[in-house]
Enzyme design. Structure first.
Site, PDB file in Angstrom:
ATOM      1  N   PHE A  17      29.195  49.405  43.899  1.00 41.43           N
ATOM      2  CA  PHE A  17      29.084  48.014  43.430  1.00 41.43           C
ATOM      3  C   PHE A  17      28.175  47.179  44.335  1.00 41.43           C
ATOM      4  O   PHE A  17      28.518  46.062  44.698  1.00 41.43           O
ATOM      5  CB  PHE A  17      30.468  47.362  43.295  1.00 41.43           C
ATOM      6  CG  PHE A  17      31.393  48.089  42.356  1.00 41.43           C
ATOM      7  CD1 PHE A  17      31.265  47.942  40.981  1.00 41.43           C
ATOM      8  CD2 PHE A  17      32.378  48.932  42.830  1.00 41.43           C
ATOM      9  CE1 PHE A  17      32.108  48.620  40.105  1.00 41.43           C
ATOM     10  CE2 PHE A  17      33.224  49.621  41.963  1.00 41.43           C
ATOM     11  CZ  PHE A  17      33.091  49.456  40.592  1.00 41.43           C
ATOM     12  N   HIS A  18      27.004  47.737  44.675  1.00 41.70           N
ATOM     13  CA  HIS A  18      26.059  47.029  45.539  1.00 41.70           C
ATOM     14  C   HIS A  18      24.666  46.909  44.908  1.00 41.70           C
ATOM     15  O   HIS A  18      23.666  47.204  45.562  1.00 41.70           O
ATOM     16  CB  HIS A  18      25.945  47.742  46.893  1.00 41.70           C
ATOM     17  CG  HIS A  18      27.218  47.769  47.672  1.00 41.70           C
ATOM     18  ND1 HIS A  18      27.451  48.661  48.705  1.00 41.70           N
ATOM     19  CD2 HIS A  18      28.340  47.005  47.584  1.00 41.70           C
ATOM     20  CE1 HIS A  18      28.664  48.450  49.198  1.00 41.70           C
ATOM     21  NE2 HIS A  18      29.218  47.453  48.533  1.00 41.70           N
ATOM     22  N   PRO A  19      24.559  46.452  43.644  1.00 44.04           N
ATOM     23  CA  PRO A  19      23.219  46.309  43.057  1.00 44.04           C
ATOM     24  C   PRO A  19      22.422  45.232  43.783  1.00 44.04           C
ATOM     25  O   PRO A  19      22.975  44.217  44.207  1.00 44.04           O
ATOM     26  CB  PRO A  19      23.500  45.922  41.606  1.00 44.04           C
ATOM     27  CG  PRO A  19      24.842  45.283  41.632  1.00 44.04           C
ATOM     28  CD  PRO A  19      25.611  45.990  42.712  1.00 44.04           C
TER      29      PRO A  19
ATOM     30  N   ASP B 205      20.998  50.484  44.684  1.00 44.99           N
ATOM     31  CA  ASP B 205      22.463  50.437  44.773  1.00 44.99           C
ATOM     32  C   ASP B 205      22.910  51.505  45.771  1.00 44.99           C
ATOM     33  O   ASP B 205      22.108  52.320  46.226  1.00 44.99           O
ATOM     34  CB  ASP B 205      23.076  50.710  43.382  1.00 44.99           C
ATOM     35  CG  ASP B 205      24.582  50.453  43.308  1.00 44.99           C
ATOM     36  OD1 ASP B 205      25.124  49.738  44.193  1.00 44.99           O
ATOM     37  OD2 ASP B 205      25.227  50.950  42.368  1.00 44.99           O
TER      38      ASP B 205
END
Length: 565
Positions: free
Chosen positions: A474-476, A300
């Protein structure tokens, strides 16, 4: 009750909608698209108005609202992990920043065995295919794709221009296009917004083309329970509709394609019996295939904000006051213009903090107001902020199903800030941001430093601020990675190793996280793999030139030197 289709796609998000649209271009192919959330209600300003991007994160209608386990290097904080729920998936609730990553990210993927056709020049034609940029196509940008991309226009907030100029004055390059020849440097930032000022989600861009096709069936409020297998072949799924406990079965003649995102895709595979044997046996799940990498390699982006008071009344602070909001909403609703028509991330940049980084390791988003990303803790005065985050942390996390119950969230652990590199990058990043913010271009606007505050100077003080205030971007991603090694889950076409008729296509198959926001790249991945599924020749490789820093210095001499602790 059973139905039969050629393909079943689990998840109507950025990848799933792209796949459903492309596969149903072949009239003889039938597709079932399952989405656990509801429709993308077009009259709901919370998802359709770009400036309202904080609202969907505050509720549960459009947000899975996952939480991590206590993060051991972040004082045991349970960190927010919002993911989109509804047609469009996370493209329905994201910040709409249209950033593709750095060319070197993809060239790095292509150096891994089995991923030789994932170079930047192999991927660029699919970025272009997906895009319609409002100022027209060129070697880097498309002109007739489903994703509407808006560029910043003259007359936008003066703080955007001041922040870019400050970055240049601090010694960094200027770039005209963060998605063009050169990502490194400071410049205007594109956004996924239509010409009418609406969010350009994949529900709007892709599904609007496809949803009336007789060969596409879309079922919303359909939570997939598990994938069904005959031996090692995926033959269908069972799913629950709404609050019902009755399982509906659907059969796939050709393939089941899991496009549920980096949290839910590995969880679904694990619940279906594909994953690490020890985990499955501990949950009493029959092992269909022992695949140890499912849910591992989770990555992330972490970020924090540096906030400043603004000495001129040019920030967006008045738009946070309730009595000003009806007029903003009306202008957006009827004209598609004004403050409401932009996500307000119209300037940004990418820098290298140290010479050992061959391409940028820090990303900036500039925002002409001081507020948390989810809309909380707005500063009660004119202000502005820089979002600063590291791009390729060595930290690795994992996703683990907790039970067979599809309604139970999985155990999520990112291990944020678990390496010395993480701490070094964030300390460097804060100090370099302060140097940027101190440049003459911001003199007309810069007031006091609100957060962290000028008193926070030593490594220990910075580390405390990072532990308490850093948040997910919010970048898994990367939890079902492509590759050929023992921990790879899928091959370079998204096919699950050791299985037949089963693919994963979404951000979870990235082997390494990219330098920037994930949405554009997730769509590109689905565009590229859809050609593989359809048996089409890949688009011809691009011949566009792209920047490689090589021996170029990290930065030049700043116009104004800053002494820091």
């Amino acid at each position: 009750m059973s139905q039969e289709f050629d393909y079943i796609i689990v998840g109507a998000g950025s990848a799933g909608n792209t796949l459903a649209t492309r596969l149903t271009e072949d009239a003889g192919v039938t597709v079932l698209l399952l989405e656990a959330g509801g429709p993308d209600y077009r009259f709901d300003f919370r998802t359709q108005m770009p400036a309202a991007l904080a609202f969907p994160l505050q509720g549960r209608r459009y947000n899975w609202a996952y939480e991590t386990d206590p993060e051991p290097y972040m004082d045991g904080r349970r960190m927010e992990c919002g993911r989109g729920k509804g047609l469009g998936g996370s493209s329905l609730i994201n910040g709409m920043c249209y950033i593709r990553g750095n060319a070197m990210d993809f060239d790095g993927w292509a150096e891994l065995p089995g991923l030789e056709d994932w170079t930047y020049l192999d991927c660029l034609p699919y970025f272009r295919k997906a895009e319609t940029r409002d100022i027209g196509p060129n070697d880097y940008h498309g002109g007739d794709g489903p994703v509407s991309v808006a560029t910043p226009k003259a007359g936008n907030n003066p703080l955007f221009h001041a922040m870019v100029e400050a970055g240049v004055q601090a010694g960094y390059p200027r770039t005209e296009d963060l998605n063009g020849y050169q990502q490194e440097g400071f410049g205007p930032m594109d956004r996924s917004v239509t010409k009418n000022g609406r969010r350009s989600s994949t529900a709007r861009g892709y599904l609007d083309q496809a949803k009336k096709r007789p060969n596409l069936t879309i079922v919303t409020h359909a939570l997939t329970d598990r994938v069904l297998f005959d031996g090692k072949r995926a033959v269908g799924v069972t799913y629950l509709v709404g609050d019902s406990e009755e399982r509906v079965e659907a059969r796939a003649r050709k393939e089941v394609i899991v496009s549920s995102g980096a949290i839910a895709s590995p969880q679904l595979l694990q619940r279906s019996g594909v994953g690490p044997r020890a985990l499955l046996e501990s949950l009493d799940i029959p092992v269909v295939h022992d695949l140890p990498g499912v849910g591992e390699n989770l990555q992330d982006h972490l970020e924090l904000y540096l906030q400043y008071a603004c000495t001129q009344p040019v920030s967006l602070y008045p738009s946070l006051l309730w009595w000003n909001q009806p007029a903003i909403g009306a202008e957006w609703l009827f004209n598609g213009t004004g403050i409401g028509a932009s996500n307000q991330f119209e300037a940004g940049g990418f820098i290298r903090t140290r010479p050992e980084f061959k391409w940028p390791n820090i990303q900036y988003h500039f925002l002409p107001v001081a507020i948390n990303y989810n809309g909380s803790n707005g500063v009660k005065e004119h202000g502005f902020q820089a979002h600063m985050g590291s791009m390729r942390s060595p930290a690795r996390g994992r996703i683990q199903a907790k039970s067979k119950d599809p309604r139970q969230h999985p155990s999520i652990l990112f291990n944020y800030m678990s390496t010395e590199q993480d701490w070094q990058e964030f300390r460097d990043g804060i100090r370099l941001t302060r140097e940027i913010m101190a440049q003459p271009a911001l003199d007309p606007y810069r007031g006091r430093e609100i957060s962290p505050g000028a008193h926070v100077q030593t490594d220990e003080e910075l580390d405390k601020f990072i532990r308490e205030h850093a948040e997910t971007a919010f970048h898994p991603s990367c939890s079902c990675k492509m590759g050929t090694d023992d921990m790879a889950v899928v091959d370079g076409e998204g096919r699950v190793h050791g299985m037949k008729g089963l693919r994963v296509v979404d951000a979870s198959i990235m082997p390494l996280i990219i330098t920037g926001n994930l949405n554009a790249t997730t769509i590109m991945i689905a565009e590229k793999i859809s050609d593989k599924i359809r048996g089409r020749k890949p688009l011809p490789r691009s011949t566009a030139k792209y920047y490689v820093a090589g021996d170029a210095p990290v930065k030049g001499k700043p116009m104004r030197e800053v002494k820091q602790g």
